[in-house]
Scaffold this motif. Structure first.
Motif, PDB file in Angstrom:
ATOM      1  N   ALA A   1      -6.481  -5.359   2.662  1.00  0.00           N
ATOM      2  CA  ALA A   1      -5.911  -4.532   1.586  1.00  0.00           C
ATOM      3  C   ALA A   1      -4.473  -4.149   1.917  1.00  0.00           C
ATOM      4  O   ALA A   1      -3.590  -4.193   1.047  1.00  0.00           O
ATOM      5  CB  ALA A   1      -6.754  -3.275   1.391  1.00  0.00           C
ATOM      6  N   PHE A   2      -4.239  -3.792   3.172  1.00  0.00           N
ATOM      7  CA  PHE A   2      -2.873  -3.460   3.562  1.00  0.00           C
ATOM      8  C   PHE A   2      -1.955  -4.666   3.358  1.00  0.00           C
ATOM      9  O   PHE A   2      -0.823  -4.522   2.882  1.00  0.00           O
ATOM     10  CB  PHE A   2      -2.825  -2.981   5.020  1.00  0.00           C
ATOM     11  N   CYS A   3      -2.433  -5.852   3.726  1.00  0.00           N
ATOM     12  CA  CYS A   3      -1.606  -7.053   3.526  1.00  0.00           C
ATOM     13  C   CYS A   3      -1.265  -7.256   2.048  1.00  0.00           C
ATOM     14  O   CYS A   3      -0.168  -7.694   1.720  1.00  0.00           O
ATOM     15  CB  CYS A   3      -2.293  -8.298   4.086  1.00  0.00           C
ATOM     16  N   HIS A   4      -2.203  -6.950   1.174  1.00  0.00           N
ATOM     17  CA  HIS A   4      -1.892  -7.072  -0.260  1.00  0.00           C
ATOM     18  C   HIS A   4      -0.698  -6.191  -0.610  1.00  0.00           C
ATOM     19  O   HIS A   4       0.234  -6.621  -1.297  1.00  0.00           O
ATOM     20  CB  HIS A   4      -3.095  -6.678  -1.118  1.00  0.00           C
ATOM     21  N   ALA A   5      -0.761  -4.942  -0.147  1.00  0.00           N
ATOM     22  CA  ALA A   5       0.333  -4.015  -0.467  1.00  0.00           C
ATOM     23  C   ALA A   5       1.634  -4.478   0.183  1.00  0.00           C
ATOM     24  O   ALA A   5       2.684  -4.521  -0.463  1.00  0.00           O
ATOM     25  CB  ALA A   5      -0.032  -2.613   0.001  1.00  0.00           C
ATOM     26  N   MET A   6       1.559  -4.854   1.462  1.00  0.00           N
ATOM     27  CA  MET A   6       2.768  -5.234   2.196  1.00  0.00           C
ATOM     28  C   MET A   6       3.362  -6.531   1.655  1.00  0.00           C
ATOM     29  O   MET A   6       4.572  -6.616   1.413  1.00  0.00           O
ATOM     30  CB  MET A   6       2.433  -5.392   3.682  1.00  0.00           C
ATOM     31  N   GLU A   7       2.527  -7.531   1.477  1.00  0.00           N
ATOM     32  CA  GLU A   7       3.045  -8.813   0.975  1.00  0.00           C
ATOM     33  C   GLU A   7       3.609  -8.663  -0.434  1.00  0.00           C
ATOM     34  O   GLU A   7       4.626  -9.267  -0.777  1.00  0.00           O
ATOM     35  CB  GLU A   7       1.960  -9.888   1.020  1.00  0.00           C
ATOM     36  N   GLY A   8       2.945  -7.841  -1.247  1.00  0.00           N
ATOM     37  CA  GLY A   8       3.465  -7.597  -2.588  1.00  0.00           C
ATOM     38  C   GLY A   8       4.802  -6.875  -2.542  1.00  0.00           C
ATOM     39  O   GLY A   8       5.733  -7.206  -3.283  1.00  0.00           O
ATOM     40  N   TYR A   9       4.888  -5.914  -1.641  1.00  0.00           N
ATOM     41  CA  TYR A   9       6.122  -5.123  -1.507  1.00  0.00           C
ATOM     42  C   TYR A   9       7.269  -6.012  -1.061  1.00  0.00           C
ATOM     43  O   TYR A   9       8.414  -5.822  -1.479  1.00  0.00           O
ATOM     44  CB  TYR A   9       5.854  -4.014  -0.486  1.00  0.00           C
ATOM     45  N   LEU A  10       6.965  -6.995  -0.225  1.00  0.00           N
ATOM     46  CA  LEU A  10       8.005  -7.868   0.318  1.00  0.00           C
ATOM     47  C   LEU A  10       8.045  -9.218  -0.396  1.00  0.00           C
ATOM     48  O   LEU A  10       8.587 -10.187   0.122  1.00  0.00           O
ATOM     49  CB  LEU A  10       7.780  -8.073   1.815  1.00  0.00           C
ATOM     50  N   SER A  11       7.459  -9.279  -1.574  1.00  0.00           N
ATOM     51  CA  SER A  11       7.449 -10.540  -2.322  1.00  0.00           C
ATOM     52  C   SER A  11       8.692 -10.655  -3.200  1.00  0.00           C
ATOM     53  O   SER A  11       9.247  -9.665  -3.648  1.00  0.00           O
ATOM     54  CB  SER A  11       6.205 -10.584  -3.217  1.00  0.00           C
ATOM     55  N   ARG A  12       9.099 -11.884  -3.429  1.00  0.00           N
ATOM     56  CA  ARG A  12      10.171 -12.097  -4.417  1.00  0.00           C
ATOM     57  C   ARG A  12       9.751 -11.638  -5.796  1.00  0.00           C
ATOM     58  O   ARG A  12      10.582 -11.452  -6.680  1.00  0.00           O
ATOM     59  CB  ARG A  12      10.486 -13.599  -4.536  1.00  0.00           C
ATOM     60  N   ARG A  13       8.459 -11.519  -6.023  1.00  0.00           N
ATOM     61  CA  ARG A  13       7.962 -11.129  -7.343  1.00  0.00           C
ATOM     62  C   ARG A  13       7.724  -9.622  -7.448  1.00  0.00           C
ATOM     63  O   ARG A  13       7.187  -9.155  -8.443  1.00  0.00           O
ATOM     64  CB  ARG A  13       6.651 -11.864  -7.635  1.00  0.00           C
ATOM     65  N   SER A  14       8.083  -8.870  -6.431  1.00  0.00           N
ATOM     66  CA  SER A  14       7.840  -7.424  -6.496  1.00  0.00           C
ATOM     67  C   SER A  14       8.620  -6.824  -7.658  1.00  0.00           C
ATOM     68  O   SER A  14       9.694  -7.307  -8.018  1.00  0.00           O
ATOM     69  CB  SER A  14       8.242  -6.759  -5.191  1.00  0.00           C
ATOM     70  N   THR A  15       8.077  -5.790  -8.258  1.00  0.00           N
ATOM     71  CA  THR A  15       8.720  -5.126  -9.397  1.00  0.00           C
ATOM     72  C   THR A  15       8.808  -3.634  -9.083  1.00  0.00           C
ATOM     73  O   THR A  15       8.122  -3.147  -8.178  1.00  0.00           O
ATOM     74  CB  THR A  15       7.899  -5.306 -10.693  1.00  0.00           C
ATOM     75  N   PRO A  16       9.626  -2.893  -9.823  1.00  0.00           N
ATOM     76  CA  PRO A  16       9.676  -1.448  -9.567  1.00  0.00           C
ATOM     77  C   PRO A  16       8.284  -0.820  -9.630  1.00  0.00           C
ATOM     78  O   PRO A  16       7.922  -0.011  -8.781  1.00  0.00           O
ATOM     79  CB  PRO A  16      10.565  -0.922 -10.710  1.00  0.00           C
ATOM     80  N   ALA A  17       7.502  -1.199 -10.621  1.00  0.00           N
ATOM     81  CA  ALA A  17       6.190  -0.574 -10.790  1.00  0.00           C
ATOM     82  C   ALA A  17       5.208  -1.015  -9.702  1.00  0.00           C
ATOM     83  O   ALA A  17       4.424  -0.207  -9.196  1.00  0.00           O
ATOM     84  CB  ALA A  17       5.632  -0.886 -12.174  1.00  0.00           C
ATOM     85  N   SER A  18       5.271  -2.300  -9.303  1.00  0.00           N
ATOM     86  CA  SER A  18       4.346  -2.728  -8.236  1.00  0.00           C
ATOM     87  C   SER A  18       4.749  -2.082  -6.917  1.00  0.00           C
ATOM     88  O   SER A  18       3.898  -1.781  -6.079  1.00  0.00           O
ATOM     89  CB  SER A  18       4.291  -4.258  -8.125  1.00  0.00           C
ATOM     90  N   ASP A  19       6.037  -1.849  -6.730  1.00  0.00           N
ATOM     91  CA  ASP A  19       6.483  -1.191  -5.493  1.00  0.00           C
ATOM     92  C   ASP A  19       5.974   0.243  -5.384  1.00  0.00           C
ATOM     93  O   ASP A  19       5.678   0.729  -4.287  1.00  0.00           O
ATOM     94  CB  ASP A  19       8.016  -1.180  -5.415  1.00  0.00           C
ATOM     95  N   VAL A  20       5.885   0.915  -6.522  1.00  0.00           N
ATOM     96  CA  VAL A  20       5.362   2.282  -6.509  1.00  0.00           C
ATOM     97  C   VAL A  20       3.922   2.281  -6.000  1.00  0.00           C
ATOM     98  O   VAL A  20       3.535   3.089  -5.156  1.00  0.00           O
ATOM     99  CB  VAL A  20       5.424   2.881  -7.935  1.00  0.00           C
ATOM    100  N   LEU A  21       3.140   1.354  -6.515  1.00  0.00           N
ATOM    101  CA  LEU A  21       1.737   1.257  -6.085  1.00  0.00           C
ATOM    102  C   LEU A  21       1.654   0.807  -4.632  1.00  0.00           C
ATOM    103  O   LEU A  21       0.833   1.305  -3.852  1.00  0.00           O
ATOM    104  CB  LEU A  21       0.983   0.280  -6.997  1.00  0.00           C
ATOM    105  N   ALA A  22       2.507  -0.129  -4.254  1.00  0.00           N
ATOM    106  CA  ALA A  22       2.490  -0.635  -2.878  1.00  0.00           C
ATOM    107  C   ALA A  22       2.830   0.475  -1.888  1.00  0.00           C
ATOM    108  O   ALA A  22       2.177   0.617  -0.846  1.00  0.00           O
ATOM    109  CB  ALA A  22       3.473  -1.796  -2.744  1.00  0.00           C
TER     110      ALA A  22
END
Lengths: 368, 368
Positions: free
Chosen positions: B193-214
């Motif tokens: 689960a942590f990897c989901h948040a971290m990889e999403g946060y550091l993804s080229r596809r990260s968005t302002p809203a996904s970063d808030v959740l991450a």
């Protein structure tokens, strides 16, 4: 932890999002009923974008552009009747809070032969038509909420309905549509959006997930306070405001609002004060009233805003907001009574009696 | 700003959420096909809760409890066939990532006579059946994603499909179902689960809203690191982990994963290492590799975690994770090749070549 989290709307955010995602319109059928006001859809350019896309896709459409400011039951009933006659497959709401809220009522009335008052039952035999929502202000957040706030002439106030089926299916959020809004409208709507985040954050119904969204919205508002005061409304700020408004809508989809909105409805109904401005006038006294119950969250909020204290915040808001109507004590007593009837009043973090509301209002409005 | 935000799932989170919201089951029909594994549904108590509710509501149900760990196309095909025969109205997935992911495939296959490989087209003539997802681990986040990750024996790896119609309609998240999970499974799934948040946060596809959740998920993981190491897995921590896993799922619904998941799939496929553990082994070297491109976000992440630096984080992870398999350089080269074929590899914030992946793996796994 015990919460529900649901946002029934897919958001497509960014410049040219309508034209760049035109295929989204195809899913909902061949006949679109567009719900908008006299001006906002046209002046913003949103209506042109939508018409272009619909024509390109061969979707028939009808434009109802007679949504009033703070639409009444009578107004949405008329639109609902026309949507039924048009045999709409889906509804497109374009505008500020009024057209977007109206579009939700139309989506229900188009397929349910009911008296408009029955909207408030929130139970509809036929599922409301799908709604596409396109905001042209950054305030209401209505594009991502199920709520439709309508004027009840019979009850002398505004009142909301909505259930999970009245979430717009899609929200197109393009800050370009807000570029030409005058400064006062921009401030009013921004303050409304901020109130959504703040009231949700300080609501008894706040949840861990809604707080995450609220804190982000509060942070963004903090970054926009000086630009709002100074009128530095460049595209970068416009985009932030639109993002904040979206977040505020997502917050109240979970928490609803509280006493600020309840009191504000009266100022709008009786004195025609713009909705966001009406809310904003109460912020300082609202925070002072609630501090006893929510000091931790209020301090955190001020920290996120980058503001030292409630009084400093009050001064900044005073620079943004002004009004030139007067109130008698009797009027404020009436407003307090009406606010007590709003369900949202019970969600305020500190229990508010009629006298409390009266005192918040008298301190805020310097009644004569 | 240019982003999409959509979570097609309504989350009901909290103790006894299944029984307290039993009416939610009624909306989807009279025949429920339950997809679960041999044990998790039963041991967690979730299956009993669901069976009780379905019986109470007079909903017929059939239990398919043969979902494999890391289910294959063959496995979901069999379940899909049975769901078709049963004439299911809706699917209930109960378990960890494997049953939940399988339930999405079953929801498609139950109403589409296709070869399971065609799932990867993501275009289905008939709309997948509605899915109710009930996690019994706090890791996968699959209950709030559209993704179904299945083992491709033909390609020697795992690969995901999913579109907006494969979001579960409802997720019931009750941390009680995770109370009895052993410490190692709890750690593996939490790290996933942590990897989901971290990889999403550091993804080229990260968005302002996904970063808030991450960022919220990362903060929560920081609070859980010591309890995970020390085995202090009380209900309070269990609830936090479940909340984090939900957030992680919402993040990857927007961003997908990146190279950690891609590399991890090989460790799971060839060495049978649990999915979360496989991912976790790469975290330290992944962060070092990406630091050049994302120092700001990585520093912010460490701050939210309450950790001084990447090496300290690596030490903490080493206390949590252990493994006892060995790897040859040739094996790692093969894994690097396979990871290069995953689309998610292209979303990594720093472009990763095959040699980069090989080096991350050799540093992480001390190949012989």
């Amino acid at each position: 932890m015990n919460f529900k989290f649901f946002i029934g709307t897919k958001v497509l955010f960014g410049e040219n999002c309508v034209t760049e995602n035109k295929n989204e319109f195809k899913k909902f059928g061949k006949r679109a009923f567009v719900v908008t006001g006299k001006n906002s859809g046209k002046l913003s350019g949103a209506l042109d974008d939508v018409a272009g896309v619909l024509e390109n896709l061969g979707i028939d459409y009808y434009i109802f552009d007679r949504v009033e400011n703070n639409p009444s039951l009578e107004n949405v009933n008329e639109a609902g009747r026309e949507a039924r006659t048009f045999k709409a497959d889906f509804i497109i709401g374009i505008g500020g809070g009024s057209p977007l809220d109206a579009s939700k009522a139309v989506s229900v009335l188009a397929v349910n032969h009911i008296e408009p008052k029955e909207l408030y039952s929130n139970v509809f035999i036929n599922k409301p038509l799908p709604i596409i929502a396109i905001p042209t202000t950054a305030g209401t957040g209505s594009e991502v909420t199920p709520y439709s706030i309508l004027t009840r002439r019979d009850l002398n106030t505004k009142m909301s309905f909505g259930n999970e089926d009245t979430f717009p299916q899609i929200a197109f959020e393009d800050a370009r549509y807000t570029y030409d809004l005058p400064s006062n409208v921009t401030i009013d709507t921004a303050v409304d959006a901020f109130c959504h985040a703040m009231e949700g954050y300080l609501s008894r119904r706040s949840t861990p997930a809604s707080d995450v969204l609220a804190q982000e919205a509060i942070t963004i508002f903090g970054q926009c306070i000086n630009p709002l005061i100074n009128g530095q409304l460049d595209p970068y700020v416009r985009e932030k405001l639109m993002y904040m408004a979206m977040l505020g809508g997502m917050v109240i989809s979970h928490t609803g609002t509280t006493i600020i909105h309840g009191m504000g409805y009266s100022l709008t109904y009786f004195k025609d004060l713009p909705h966001g401005r009406a809310n904003g006038l109460f912020i300082k006294e609202y925070l002072k009233f609630n501090y006893r119950e929510a000091s931790g969250k209020i301090d955190r909020m001020l920290e996120l805003l980058g503001i030292a204290g409630i009084d400093e915040f009050g001064e900044l808001l005073e620079k943004m907001l002004n009004y030139n109507c007067t109130f008698t004590e009797d009027e404020l007593k009436q407003y307090a009574s009406l606010t007590m009837k709003q369900k949202s009043t019970t969600y305020n973090i500190r229990t508010a009696a009629k006298q409390d509301l009266f005192e918040i209002m008298i301190k805020s409005l310097k009644a004569q």
